[in-house]
Design a protein around this motif. Structure first.
Motif, PDB file in Angstrom:
ATOM      1  N   UNK A  44       0.778  -1.118   0.202  1.00 32.39           N
ATOM      2  CA  UNK A  44      -0.058  -0.133  -0.109  1.00 32.39           C
ATOM      3  C   UNK A  44       0.829   1.336   0.058  1.00 32.39           C
ATOM      4  N   UNK A  45       0.531   2.238  -0.950  1.00 34.57           N
ATOM      5  CA  UNK A  45       1.038   3.547  -0.715  1.00 34.57           C
ATOM      6  C   UNK A  45       0.422   4.594  -0.364  1.00 34.57           C
ATOM      7  N   UNK A  46       0.672   5.311   0.652  1.00 39.76           N
ATOM      8  CA  UNK A  46      -0.287   6.182   1.120  1.00 39.76           C
ATOM      9  C   UNK A  46       0.158   7.683   0.217  1.00 39.76           C
ATOM     10  N   UNK A  47      -1.176   8.311   0.139  1.00 38.13           N
ATOM     11  CA  UNK A  47      -1.266   9.451  -0.468  1.00 38.13           C
ATOM     12  C   UNK A  47      -1.385  10.577   0.793  1.00 38.13           C
ATOM     13  N   UNK A  48       0.001  11.063   0.700  1.00 37.80           N
ATOM     14  CA  UNK A  48       0.015  12.014   1.927  1.00 37.80           C
ATOM     15  C   UNK A  48      -0.454  13.556   1.632  1.00 37.80           C
ATOM     16  N   UNK A  49      -1.085  13.622   0.436  1.00 37.96           N
ATOM     17  CA  UNK A  49      -1.515  14.940   0.039  1.00 37.96           C
ATOM     18  C   UNK A  49      -3.035  15.069   0.447  1.00 37.96           C
ATOM     19  N   UNK A  50      -3.917  14.120   0.787  1.00 40.87           N
ATOM     20  CA  UNK A  50      -5.068  14.172   0.796  1.00 40.87           C
ATOM     21  C   UNK A  50      -5.442  14.814   2.153  1.00 40.87           C
ATOM     22  N   UNK A  51      -6.425  15.660   2.200  1.00 38.07           N
ATOM     23  CA  UNK A  51      -6.842  16.337   3.392  1.00 38.07           C
ATOM     24  C   UNK A  51      -7.415  15.249   4.532  1.00 38.07           C
ATOM     25  N   UNK A  52      -7.673  15.516   5.557  1.00 40.97           N
ATOM     26  CA  UNK A  52      -8.048  14.481   6.776  1.00 40.97           C
ATOM     27  C   UNK A  52      -7.802  13.413   6.297  1.00 40.97           C
ATOM     28  N   UNK A  53      -6.305  12.830   6.137  1.00 38.68           N
ATOM     29  CA  UNK A  53      -5.748  11.674   5.639  1.00 38.68           C
ATOM     30  C   UNK A  53      -5.607  10.934   6.837  1.00 38.68           C
ATOM     31  N   UNK A  54      -6.141   9.505   6.694  1.00 31.44           N
ATOM     32  CA  UNK A  54      -5.903   8.690   7.708  1.00 31.44           C
ATOM     33  C   UNK A  54      -5.556   7.362   7.435  1.00 31.44           C
ATOM     34  N   UNK A  55      -4.803   7.346   6.026  1.00 35.81           N
ATOM     35  CA  UNK A  55      -4.578   6.217   5.218  1.00 35.81           C
ATOM     36  C   UNK A  55      -3.137   5.637   5.928  1.00 35.81           C
ATOM     37  N   UNK A  56      -2.221   6.623   6.565  1.00 38.10           N
ATOM     38  CA  UNK A  56      -1.149   6.219   7.363  1.00 38.10           C
ATOM     39  C   UNK A  56      -1.529   5.328   8.418  1.00 38.10           C
ATOM     40  N   UNK A  57      -2.546   5.854   9.164  1.00 34.50           N
ATOM     41  CA  UNK A  57      -3.114   5.006  10.225  1.00 34.50           C
ATOM     42  C   UNK A  57      -3.455   3.745   9.941  1.00 34.50           C
TER      43      UNK A  57
END
Length: 194
Positions: free
Chosen positions: A127-140
């Motif tokens: 999985x590659x997280x998109x760090x540019x998203x608002x309210x991003x919970x992808x890393x978690x």
């Protein structure tokens, strides 16, 4: 040769890509339904390294789903051709689940639906997280799933370094999908009461 050109109308049909996928050891790269041009750009900039890694893993077909992006891989198709790896890119497909089923490796954005669907099919997943998203919970979400041993995750900036280190045989099998448990995990990771 490359099937991805500089204009979107020239993209091949996803049906053709699916047919080719089932005949090969495929890697599916998916950015989901939004734009994730940073991932496309990174894999294209480091395409020689990326293609060599795929080749070492026995991959001879690369399917690249670009979503709504206007950014197409500029060099990746040519480098794939040099290494005799078939290359197809497309916007969307109705046969996404079939492509997932036929893939040996999946590199995906960190959307909960894509993660769940890929893992339910027991496919090795980076999985590659998109760090540019608002309210991003992808890393978690990615971290929680990685800690449980179901997937590997990376940032765009280190995706190839992480891919080179991944031993997908060490991943645990994702339990039978249970919508409530998956929803509870997502809720827990984003801070909602469960």
């Amino acid at each position: 040769s490359s099937s991805c050109s500089s204009s979107l109308p020239a993209l091949p049909s996803a049906r053709k890509a699916l047919r080719l996928c089932s005949e090969n050891m495929a890697c599916l790269v998916t950015v989901g339904s939004t734009q994730f041009e940073a991932l496309t750009t990174q894999l294209d900039l480091q395409c020689e390294k990326f293609v060599k890694e795929l080749e070492q893993r026995g991959i001879n077909k690369l399917l690249f789903q670009i979503g709504t992006s206007k950014k197409l891989p500029a060099r990746l198709g040519d480098v794939c051709a040099e290494h005799k790896i078939k290359f197809e890119c497309f916007e969307f497909t109705k046969n996404f689940k079939d492509m997932l089923s036929e893939s040996k490796l999946v590199i995906s954005h960190a959307g909960a639906g894509s993660i769940s669907e890929t893992l339910s099919l027991k496919k090795p997943l980076l999985v590659v997280v998109n760090e540019t998203l608002m309210d991003n919970h992808q890393v978690e979400l990615a971290t929680a799933m990685a800690e449980k041993g179901y997937l590997y995750w990376a940032k765009v900036s280190n995706v190839l370094e992480i891919l080179e280190k991944c031993d997908f045989n060490k991943l645990k099998e994702y339990p039978r999908p249970q919508a409530k448990k998956f929803a509870d995990l997502i809720d827990e990771q984003v801070g909602f009461e469960t």
